[in-house]
Motif scaffolding. Structure first.
Motif, mmCIF file in Angstrom:
data_model
loop_
_atom_site.group_PDB
_atom_site.id
_atom_site.type_symbol
_atom_site.label_atom_id
_atom_site.label_comp_id
_atom_site.label_asym_id
_atom_site.label_seq_id
_atom_site.Cartn_x
_atom_site.Cartn_y
_atom_site.Cartn_z
ATOM 1 N N HIS A 268 0.831 -1.102 -0.193
ATOM 2 C CA HIS A 268 0.149 0.063 -0.024
ATOM 3 C C HIS A 268 0.850 1.116 0.038
ATOM 4 O O HIS A 268 0.425 2.355 -0.602
ATOM 5 N N THR A 269 2.035 1.155 0.565
ATOM 6 C CA THR A 269 2.960 2.393 0.755
ATOM 7 C C THR A 269 3.416 2.662 -0.517
ATOM 8 O O THR A 269 3.297 3.858 -1.038
ATOM 9 N N TYR A 270 3.811 1.533 -1.349
ATOM 10 C CA TYR A 270 4.219 2.016 -2.816
ATOM 11 C C TYR A 270 3.113 2.154 -3.718
ATOM 12 O O TYR A 270 3.235 2.887 -4.492
ATOM 13 N N GLY A 271 1.708 1.698 -3.419
ATOM 14 C CA GLY A 271 0.577 2.364 -4.360
ATOM 15 C C GLY A 271 0.425 3.592 -3.835
ATOM 16 O O GLY A 271 -0.044 4.444 -4.664
ATOM 17 N N LEU A 272 0.675 4.229 -2.518
ATOM 18 C CA LEU A 272 0.536 5.684 -2.607
ATOM 19 C C LEU A 272 1.538 6.247 -3.384
ATOM 20 O O LEU A 272 1.445 7.558 -3.784
ATOM 21 N N MET A 273 2.674 5.693 -3.169
ATOM 22 C CA MET A 273 3.724 6.499 -4.054
ATOM 23 C C MET A 273 3.483 6.548 -5.331
ATOM 24 O O MET A 273 3.734 7.798 -6.247
ATOM 25 N N LEU B 91 0.311 9.142 -5.854
ATOM 26 C CA LEU B 91 0.555 10.629 -5.399
ATOM 27 C C LEU B 91 1.585 11.155 -6.020
ATOM 28 O O LEU B 91 1.742 12.427 -6.049
ATOM 29 N N CYS B 92 2.851 10.283 -6.505
ATOM 30 C CA CYS B 92 4.003 10.942 -6.950
ATOM 31 C C CYS B 92 4.291 10.877 -8.464
ATOM 32 O O CYS B 92 5.005 11.492 -9.020
ATOM 33 N N ALA B 93 3.848 9.748 -8.985
ATOM 34 C CA ALA B 93 4.458 9.152 -10.407
ATOM 35 C C ALA B 93 3.792 10.200 -11.510
ATOM 36 O O ALA B 93 4.202 10.289 -12.766
ATOM 37 N N TYR C 236 3.415 5.931 7.183
ATOM 38 C CA TYR C 236 4.294 5.243 6.758
ATOM 39 C C TYR C 236 4.945 5.712 5.055
ATOM 40 O O TYR C 236 6.182 5.808 5.098
ATOM 41 N N PHE C 237 4.111 6.138 4.445
ATOM 42 C CA PHE C 237 4.543 6.748 2.963
ATOM 43 C C PHE C 237 5.624 8.044 3.108
ATOM 44 O O PHE C 237 6.669 7.829 2.696
ATOM 45 N N MET C 238 5.252 9.109 3.849
ATOM 46 C CA MET C 238 6.143 9.985 4.166
ATOM 47 C C MET C 238 7.261 9.790 4.964
ATOM 48 O O MET C 238 8.301 10.448 4.948
#
Length: 548
Positions: A208-213, A216-218, A247-249
């Motif tokens: 999920h953390t990579y899903g947020l990345m 929200l980032c790519a 976790y993401f930040m």
């Protein structure tokens, strides 16, 4: 299907997806970056890593062992962030307790989760004391406080967090274990029955953390995050790990600001003092801020805000944009960890009109990578992505909860036919944008036709005098149900706007062909309290009960 499987080398290391590996990156890339709690605590990531080790040692010295459950009742704080990491990294389960539960709900969740240790902020001591005689598994309670004095309590406290941390050593070797180990649990309150326990594994939280990345980032869109952003959560940390953003930040090594208890002036002060550039919240919080008298004295031009939890009305979106807030929607639910979609504006749409861009920002959004969404009819058949065909939203993704704690029946209902059923009604257009039109339980059925309560709220919110609105269906002898709207007006428009004025405003949308005439609310209640849930969302169940 027969496929060719890889046969690993005997000595190869099978790298498990564990939360401890999220923490490795910032300790290498940005060990000097800051984490702050209000104006009371400030330290860098290197110190944060050491405090995570100290917390693990402190809990271990208190008898906590892998497989135990450690519960937390706290405001959004650096302490909570330390627990996000140390507890699951030990192989324990972190239970994030909803601090707004009733005593009956609270003791049910504590006993159902089989909590061994509870870390409790002194503000919630009275609530916990009210149920202490009904503990079934709790062995000790640790105090969390911002004060130097220890408060009086009818419970035996095992010590105060900072004092215990001061005595604990650094240096803790967090072990490897199966990535499918349960990492967190929390309880979601539905419209009926007892709270349901949701759980997530290390693997799911890391993915999920990579899903947020990726979401929200790519992408080239209206807002993108990176390690230079300054983060402050405005979603309680007990609620789906504050949507997984801590976790993401942390993985990005970004500066983080934890606000404690939410107070409008304090929040705005923290945003300005620390130059916060990214937050997330439910619409109620952003409405509280943009209607605060202080809002006109501050510059929020660099603040990106993701809205979730419930629909973002276009009227509120426009008000936020007027103050320079870069606001847009993301969607998920407790059972989905929660991210499913983000209202990213595709590059080809960037030159659209202001009204069209507001509509895009308020859409439920595009699915992020590794999320498969479908709309199905009552027979489970997929519906076309034409922006018109409405059905239930079902989803598949590697980070979805696999069920409910100790509740096989509801788990099977959640995962009927191998898709997670959201209980939301929506449409998907030809561009892939999802738009939730209502909850299954909130859609209004009048005279054999369906009316979307969210669509009505969106329309009414665009009246310049409206501060907040909620629409529900109430029983009607002739039509089955009719819409009722509770409308709160801006302070300077109270006594100047009537219910008939709101109905006339809705009529303009009927004339434009955007609303059927039977969609105009039969009853409009002005300036009554709109009930909220424990996480700040409008409670339509309570409204229906009140006006039944």
């Amino acid at each position: 299907m027969k496929t060719k499987l890889i046969q690993p080398t005997a000595s190869a290391y099978a790298y498990p997806l564990l939360i401890k590996n999220i923490l490795n990156t910032p300790l290498i890339y940005s060990p000097e970056q800051k984490i702050l709690y209000r104006d009371q605590m400030e330290y860098d990531y290197k110190t944060f890593g050491q405090r995570v080790e100290k917390l693990a040692n402190m809990l271990q010295e208190r008898g906590v062992r892998p497989g135990d459950t450690v519960a937390v009742m706290d405001w959004d704080s650096h302490r909570y962030l330390e627990c996000f990491f140390a507890v699951p990294m030990m192989g324990c389960v972190l239970h994030t307790i909803n601090i707004r539960l009733t005593p009956e709900q609270l003791i049910y969740t504590i006993n159902h989760a089989e909590d061994d240790v509870i870390l409790v902020n002194e503000d919630f001591l009275p609530l916990l004391e009210s149920v202490k005689d009904r503990f079934e598994t709790v062995k000790q309670v640790i105090l969390l406080t911002d004060k130097k004095e220890t408060p009086q309590s009818s419970m035996e406290l095992a010590g105060e967090y900072e004092a215990l941390m001061a005595d604990a050593p650094t240096g803790y070797e967090f072990p490897d274990f199966d990535e499918n180990t349960m990492a967190t649990t929390f309880y979601t309150t539905g419209t009926t029955g007892l709270p349901k326990g949701v759980f997530f594994s290390h693997r799911q939280i890391v993915l999920h953390t990579y899903g947020l990345m990726s979401g929200l980032c790519a992408y080239d869109t209206q807002a993108s995050l990176n390690s230079s952003d300054v983060y402050m959560p405005l979603t309680p940390m007990f609620h789906v790990h504050a949507w997984g953003l801590p976790y993401f930040m942390t993985m990005l090594g970004a500066k983080q600001v934890y606000p404690g208890k939410y107070e409008p002036e304090t929040l705005l002060k923290l945003i300005l003092t620390h130059k916060v550039t990214f937050s997330h919240c439910v619409p109620t919080i952003i409405n509280m801020l943009v209607t605060s008298p202080v809002i006109n004295q501050v510059d929020l031009g660099n603040w990106k805000v993701v809205i979730g939890g419930s629909a973002l009305p276009q009227g509120l979106c426009r008000e936020a944009l007027k103050h320079g807030i870069n606001i847009y929607v993301a969607y998920g639910m407790s059972e989905t960890c929660p991210l499913l979609t983000v209202a990213n504006i595709k590059p080809k749409f960037k030159n659209k009109s202001e009204d069209e861009l507001v509509e895009l920002r308020c859409k439920t959004g595009l699915p992020v990578p590794n999320v498969n969404l479908e709309i199905i009819d009552y027979n489970g058949n997929p519906l076309p992505h034409d922006g018109k065909s409405a059905g239930e939203v079902v989803v598949r993704s590697p980070w979805l909860s696999q069920g409910y704690v100790k509740d096989e029946q509801k788990s099977e209902e959640l995962w009927a036919n191998g898709w997670l059923h959201t209980g939301d009604i929506g449409v998907i257009d030809s561009e892939g944008y999802l738009q939730i039109t209502d909850r299954l339980k909130d859609v209004i059925k009048t005279g054999g036709e369906w009316i979307s309560s969210l669509e009505l709220e969106n329309i009414i919110s665009q009246h310049e005098a409206v501060k907040e609105v909620a629409v529900v269906g109430i029983a009607d002898e002739k039509w089955g149900e009719r819409p009722l709207a509770i409308v709160n007006l801006r302070e300077d428009r109270i006594d100047k706007i009537s219910a008939e004025d709101i109905k006339s405003f809705c009529m303009t949308f009927v004339e434009k062909g955007m609303l059927p005439k039977y969609g105009i609310p039969s009853r409009i209640v002005l300036n009554e309290t709109i009930p909220k849930t424990s996480v700040g969302k409008i409670s339509k169940k309570d409204i229906r009960d009140q006006y039944r």
